[in-house]
Design an enzyme around this catalytic site. Sequence first.
Site, short mmCIF file in Angstrom:
data_model
loop_
_atom_site.label_atom_id
_atom_site.label_comp_id
_atom_site.label_asym_id
_atom_site.label_seq_id
_atom_site.Cartn_x
_atom_site.Cartn_y
_atom_site.Cartn_z
N LYS A 199 9.45 24.81 1.38
CA LYS A 199 9.10 26.04 2.10
C LYS A 199 10.26 26.51 2.98
O LYS A 199 10.47 25.98 4.07
CB LYS A 199 7.84 25.82 2.95
CG LYS A 199 6.60 25.57 2.12
CD LYS A 199 5.37 25.48 2.94
CE LYS A 199 5.17 24.20 3.69
NZ LYS A 199 5.12 22.95 3.08
N GLY A 349 7.50 15.90 8.06
CA GLY A 349 6.66 14.92 7.39
C GLY A 349 7.18 14.36 6.08
O GLY A 349 7.29 13.15 5.90
P1 AMP Z 1 8.64 20.99 2.88
O1 AMP Z 1 7.26 20.68 3.38
O2 AMP Z 1 8.95 22.43 2.87
O3 AMP Z 1 9.70 20.17 3.58
O4 AMP Z 1 8.68 20.56 1.36
C1 AMP Z 1 8.60 19.22 0.94
C2 AMP Z 1 8.33 19.21 -0.52
O5 AMP Z 1 9.34 19.95 -1.18
C3 AMP Z 1 8.33 17.85 -1.18
O6 AMP Z 1 7.04 17.56 -1.62
C4 AMP Z 1 9.30 18.02 -2.36
O7 AMP Z 1 8.80 17.47 -3.55
C5 AMP Z 1 9.39 19.52 -2.50
N1 AMP Z 1 10.63 19.99 -3.11
C6 AMP Z 1 11.88 19.69 -2.78
N2 AMP Z 1 12.77 20.30 -3.57
C7 AMP Z 1 12.06 21.03 -4.47
C8 AMP Z 1 12.40 21.89 -5.55
N3 AMP Z 1 13.66 22.11 -5.89
N4 AMP Z 1 11.39 22.48 -6.22
C9 AMP Z 1 10.11 22.25 -5.87
N5 AMP Z 1 9.72 21.45 -4.86
C10 AMP Z 1 10.68 20.85 -4.16
#
Ligand code: AMP
Length: 393
Positions: A199, A349
Site C-alpha cells: 500500500k 507489521g
Molecule cells: P504493507 O502493509 O503495505 O506494508 O504491505 C505488506 C504486504 O505487501 C505483504 O503482505 C507483501 O506480500 C505485499 N507485497 C510486497 N510487494 C508486493 C508486490 N510487488 N506485489 C504485491 N504485493 C506485495
Amino acid sequence: MKKLPVRQLPVSSRRVFVRVDFNTPIDQHGEIADDTRIRAALPTIRWLVEQRAIVVLGSHLGKPKGKRDLRFSLQPVAKRLEELLEQKVVFAPDCIGSEVVQLLRNLTRGSVVLLENLRFHPGEEKKELPFAQALASLVDFYVNDAFGMAHRAHASTFGMPRFFAQPAAGFLMERELDYLSKVLGSPTRPFVVIIGGAKISDKAGVIKHLLPKVDRLLIGGGVAFTFLRAYGYGIGKSIWDPNLMDEVEKTKNNPQIVLPCDVKVATTTDGGDAKTVEISAIPEDAIGLDIGERTVAKFEEIISGAQTIVWAGPMGLFEKEPFSNGTKAIVEALGRATARGAITVVGGGDTVAAVHMAGTTEKISHISTGGGATLEFLEGKTLPGVAVLADSE
Ligand code: AMP
C-alpha cells in the site's frame, strides 16, 4: 522533548494503571498464537512489581464493537502472562464498575491484575469522558506502554491520562520514542530508508517527510511499481496506485531515490513461471512480485555503507517462497549492518513478520511494535497518546 519515564514515579504501594497492547492473535482453541506483544510489556510490569506497586493492566483485543463479546476476552492473555511473569495474574471480569473497585481493594502490594477488554465498552473508542474518568478513578498513576496504540485518541490512551498530573511512559514506549526520535532527529549518516509493501497510500507520507532527510531512499515491494509507472515504464499487471501518480511524478529526478533495476515477475502469484527481467522489459501479462538479483546487490551495497537504516515494508510477496528472496536479503543485510555498529530500525507489521520469518530478530537494533503508529511517527505526525504524556524535566 523526552517523556516522563515510569522510573520517576513514586509507585510503591500505589495502584498504577498501565495501558498495554495485548491485542494478540488467539487461535480457535483459545490459545495465544503469538505472545510477542505480551513479552514486550514485561519489563514495565516486572519493574512495577519490584517496586511493590499494584499493577492494573488495561488493553483492547480485536473489535468487539463496544459490546461484551467473550470471543474477544483477555482471559487467555492473563493465563499466558501468568506463565511469563511466573506469578499470579488476577483477571478482572470487567474494566470498570463496583466489582472491579472491590477486587482492587483486596489486592496486596506487588499484585498484577489484568482488566477485561476495554473495548467491551463503547466509551473506549469513542473517547467518552465518563468512561475515561471511571478508569482513572481506579488508580493513583497512569502509564502508557502501548506504543502501537499511540496514534489513536481513545479513552485509555488520550482521555484517561488527562486525569493525572504525571502521565508517564513505560519502558517499551520510552524505547520506541528514543529510537524513532533519534533516527528522525539526528541520524548518524549516511542515513538510508528502505520502503516497500503493497500500500503506497500508507507510505506516501513517510516518503514525503523523510525524503529531504535521507542520503538514499530505496524503494522496493509493490510501492516501486507506482514509481516505475510514473517514471514511464511499462509495469504489466503489477500493483500501482493511480491516486498518487502526480505526487510520485514530482520525485522523478530526485537523486536520493533508488528504484529497482530488475524485478522478479510471474503471470500468477503462485510463481510457477517466475523469472527476473529488467525494468524496461516487464511483459504486459506479468506481475512484478519481488526485486531482482541485481537490485538486491545494489541495495546491499548501499546498506553496507550506511550508519542509520530505517526499513518499512517488505521487498516482495515474501509470504510465497519464489518471491521471498529480496526481503530475506534485506533482513540479512540489516543484520550485517547492525553487527558493524549501524543503527537499524524496522517498523510496520508485515516487515516485522518478515524479520521473524528470516529468524534474525536479535540482529536488528530496534524492531518497532507500532505498525500504524510507527508509520505516523515517521511521517512526522504528533501521536495523541504520546503528546498527552508529561514531559521529562
Ligand atoms: P504493507 O502493509 O503495505 O506494508 O504491505 C505488506 C504486504 O505487501 C505483504 O503482505 C507483501 O506480500 C505485499 N507485497 C510486497 N510487494 C508486493 C508486490 N510487488 N506485489 C504485491 N504485493 C506485495
